[in-house]
Design a protein around this motif. Structure first.
Motif, mmCIF file in Angstrom:
data_model
loop_
_atom_site.group_PDB
_atom_site.id
_atom_site.type_symbol
_atom_site.label_atom_id
_atom_site.label_comp_id
_atom_site.label_asym_id
_atom_site.label_seq_id
_atom_site.Cartn_x
_atom_site.Cartn_y
_atom_site.Cartn_z
ATOM 1 N N HIS A 173 0.858 -1.191 0.000
ATOM 2 C CA HIS A 173 0.000 0.000 0.000
ATOM 3 C C HIS A 173 0.890 1.236 0.000
ATOM 4 O O HIS A 173 1.871 1.290 0.735
ATOM 5 C CB HIS A 173 -0.895 -0.022 1.240
ATOM 6 N N HIS A 187 0.703 4.588 1.237
ATOM 7 C CA HIS A 187 -0.124 5.372 2.157
ATOM 8 C C HIS A 187 -0.052 6.866 1.821
ATOM 9 O O HIS A 187 1.015 7.461 1.841
ATOM 10 C CB HIS A 187 0.347 5.118 3.596
ATOM 11 N N TRP A 223 4.402 7.217 2.665
ATOM 12 C CA TRP A 223 5.121 5.988 3.050
ATOM 13 C C TRP A 223 4.425 4.766 2.486
ATOM 14 O O TRP A 223 3.321 4.872 1.934
ATOM 15 C CB TRP A 223 5.341 5.911 4.553
ATOM 16 N N HIS A 269 3.654 0.404 3.052
ATOM 17 C CA HIS A 269 3.629 -0.694 4.021
ATOM 18 C C HIS A 269 2.653 -1.764 3.534
ATOM 19 O O HIS A 269 1.841 -1.513 2.654
ATOM 20 C CB HIS A 269 3.284 -0.171 5.423
ATOM 21 N N HIS A 288 -0.621 -4.327 3.485
ATOM 22 C CA HIS A 288 -2.025 -4.057 3.818
ATOM 23 C C HIS A 288 -2.892 -5.286 3.620
ATOM 24 O O HIS A 288 -4.046 -5.185 3.197
ATOM 25 C CB HIS A 288 -2.550 -2.903 2.960
ATOM 26 N N HIS A 296 -8.351 6.788 8.961
ATOM 27 C CA HIS A 296 -7.557 6.913 7.730
ATOM 28 C C HIS A 296 -8.406 6.543 6.530
ATOM 29 O O HIS A 296 -9.117 5.540 6.549
ATOM 30 C CB HIS A 296 -6.344 5.985 7.816
ATOM 31 N N HIS A 335 -8.055 5.923 2.351
ATOM 32 C CA HIS A 335 -7.109 5.736 1.250
ATOM 33 C C HIS A 335 -7.441 6.662 0.074
ATOM 34 O O HIS A 335 -8.587 7.072 -0.090
ATOM 35 C CB HIS A 335 -7.175 4.292 0.749
ATOM 36 N N HIS A 393 -10.159 3.077 7.537
ATOM 37 C CA HIS A 393 -9.972 2.212 8.709
ATOM 38 C C HIS A 393 -9.313 2.954 9.848
ATOM 39 O O HIS A 393 -8.814 4.060 9.694
ATOM 40 C CB HIS A 393 -9.133 0.980 8.330
ATOM 41 N N HIS A 421 -6.203 3.490 12.075
ATOM 42 C CA HIS A 421 -4.774 3.226 11.845
ATOM 43 C C HIS A 421 -4.066 2.706 13.094
ATOM 44 O O HIS A 421 -2.845 2.573 13.113
ATOM 45 C CB HIS A 421 -4.053 4.419 11.224
HETATM 46 CU CU1 C2O Z 1 -1.202 3.298 6.343
HETATM 47 CU CU2 C2O Z 1 -4.665 1.643 5.049
HETATM 48 O O1 C2O Z 1 -2.913 2.446 5.660
#
Ligand code: C2O
Ligand code: CU
Ligand code: CU
Length: 490
Positions: free
Chosen positions: A112, A114, A153, A155, A157, A421, A423, A471, A473
């Motif tokens: 992902h 972000h 960034w 990461h 998911h 958060h 997206h 969602h 975070h």
């Molecule tokens: Cu840092 Cu859904 O993400």
């Protein structure tokens, strides 16, 4: 542009041969003050390897695997290309970023980006994709030419293991460089936390830790414990912070010094705003300008943040505790640095408060008791969701029309704070405890919604349609179902 990341950038031939490179030593040679090094300190702050786009393209391979150096020792924690944080991906608006993700873990993962405003579909920022163990997956991100410049960034998911994989060490910075970025020396500071067991493996969290959102007992900056930053007195630097912690809230402070807030979550604010401290929920980023006027030693720390309250009930503490992050040593300049920039980039996004709101929605963080248990202490613990339901990949929770602006009220009926958060589409915070009192638009991609409170945001569902998620975070909550699906219509 004399930034440190450029100076320290490895020239990489071919795909992703990244290794960590020691750096951040300062742009000018400085004489140290000769004082003894703190025995706890982890040496000079290193910068992750930087992979920079050329000719509008960046192609990298990210290999997710086990075995990285953390806090100066070999561990069985996770990383990309053998390091945690993984390499910093340095791109420009209009670039195409291609990533081959190779999974050397024993479980599924994915990728992902972000905060990036890119398509959530296909091979782009599609968090529904799965890259199985031993497999590789190709991603391609077309970054719009008008994309805001700032700190983002990346990461994993994959729902259900996001917290474990980030806690384990899988994350890296993604910098979108702008044409009018101020000409300042730069450093990246990725804050993370982890607990390691006796075998050097990421520790398994207890149920109460998962309920509260786990915090690691080692707090790291770029994988180092209490590193040292050498700066030159009177020289302004730009520090890019990423809060990569699973649950820890970070409140940055540099002794009694003022910090200049240049941007949040990859969105420039204009001239630096003087602040005493900056709060970053998990996922948030801050771009700060820092200048120490006199030689001396200072501590960069995260102050205690009370993130609300299940503590007593669940037998764990929901306060992110005060911790020293780094030692900053300012030395007298042997010569003067560059002048402070005259112009600072302003917001890259238009103010949505002038636009018509097509629809208003209310989305509420909710927690409940698992079935078949009492007092929330049973084996199932609490359930986590929005509007009373847990995440269901087959259900569409919000269906905004593509090309419209919506106003979302995010409410929180639980006793603890949750960072919200969304997206793909950034949120303009217009009301709530964290919103700034200024006239300039306040953009975030993670917004703290305090226990029992609510915030209001405006979102322009533009450019990219498709299906993605919002969602909590606190990633333990996300993995437990505190996530919903947004799918654009039309
Ligand atoms: Cu840092 Cu859904 O993400
Ligand atoms: Cu995200
Ligand atoms: Cu939460």
């Amino acid at each position: 542009m004399a930034d440190l990341s450029r100076r320290n950038a490895l020239r990489l031939a071919g795909l992703g041969a990244a290794t960590a490179v020691a750096g951040g030593v300062g742009i000018w040679r400085t004489s140290t003050d000769g004082s003894a090094i703190d025995p706890e300190a982890g040496g000079l702050l290193a910068q992750p390897a930087v992979l920079t786009s050329t000719g509008g393209r960046l192609e990298v391979e990210l290999v997710a695997g086990r075995g990285v150096t953390l806090a100066g020792r070999e561990t069985q924690a996770l990383g990309y290309n053998g390091s945690s944080p993984g390499p910093t991906l340095h791109v420009r608006p209009g670039d195409t970023l291609r990533v081959r993700l190779t999974n050397r873990l024993d479980e599924a993962t994915n990728l992902h980006t972000h905060g990036l405003h890119v398509s959530p579909e296909g091979r782009s920022d599609n968090i529904f994709r799965v890259v199985g163990p031993g497999e590789s997956g190709d991603y391609e991100f077309a970054i719009p030419a008008d994309h805001p410049a700032g700190t983002f960034w990346y990461h994993p998911h994959h729902h259900g293991t996001v917290a474990d994989q980030l806690f384990g060490g899988l994350f890296g910075a993604l910098i979108v460089a702008g044409a009018d970025d101020p000409d300042l020396p730069e450093r990246l500071l990725v804050v993370s936390d982890i607990s390691l067991d006796a075998g050097g493996r990421p520790a398994k969290p207890s149920l109460p830790e998962i309920m509260a959102g786990r915090e690691g007992d080692l707090v790291l900056v770029n994988g180092q414990r209490l590193p040292r930053l050498d700066v030159v007195a009177g020289v302004t630097e730009r520090w890019r912070f990423v809060n990569a912690c699973v649950s820890r809230f970070v409140r940055l402070q540099l002794d009694g010094h003022r910090l200049g807030l240049l941007g949040l979550d990859g969105q420039a604010l204009g001239p630096p705003m003087d602040v005493d401290a900056v709060t970053l929920a998990p996922g948030n980023r801050a771009d700060l300008v820092v200048s120490l006027q006199r030689a001396g030693r200072h501590t960069l720390r995260t102050l205690a943040v009370d993130r609300g309250g299940m503590g007593m009930m669940m037998g764990s503490n929901d306060t992110s505790r005060e911790t020293a992050l780094a030692e900053v040593r300012a030395v007298e300049a042997s010569r003067s640095g560059p002048p402070e920039p005259k112009a600072w980039p302003g917001p890259g996004l238009p103010d949505l408060r002038d636009r018509d709101v097509a629809r208003r929605r209310r989305i509420t963080f909710t927690m409940g008791m698992s079935m078949g248990m009492s007092m929330g202490m049973g084996p199932g613990g609490m359930t986590f969701g929005f509007d009373g339901v847990e995440f269901d990949p087959a259900r569409v929770d919000q269906d905004p029309r593509l090309g419209t602006v919506e106003e979302w009220t995010i409410a929180n009926t639980t006793p603890m704070d949750h960072p919200f958060h969304l997206h793909v589409w950034p949120m303009q915070l217009i009301a709530g405890p964290g919103s700034s009192a200024t006239d300039r638009p306040d953009w975030r991609d993670v917004v703290i919604v305090p226990g029992g409170g609510e915030v209001r945001v405006l979102v322009s569902f533009e450019k990219f349609g498709g299906r993605t998620v919002y969602h909590c975070h606190i990633l333990d909550h996300e993995d437990r179902g505190m996530m919903g699906i947004v799918q654009t219509q039309g």
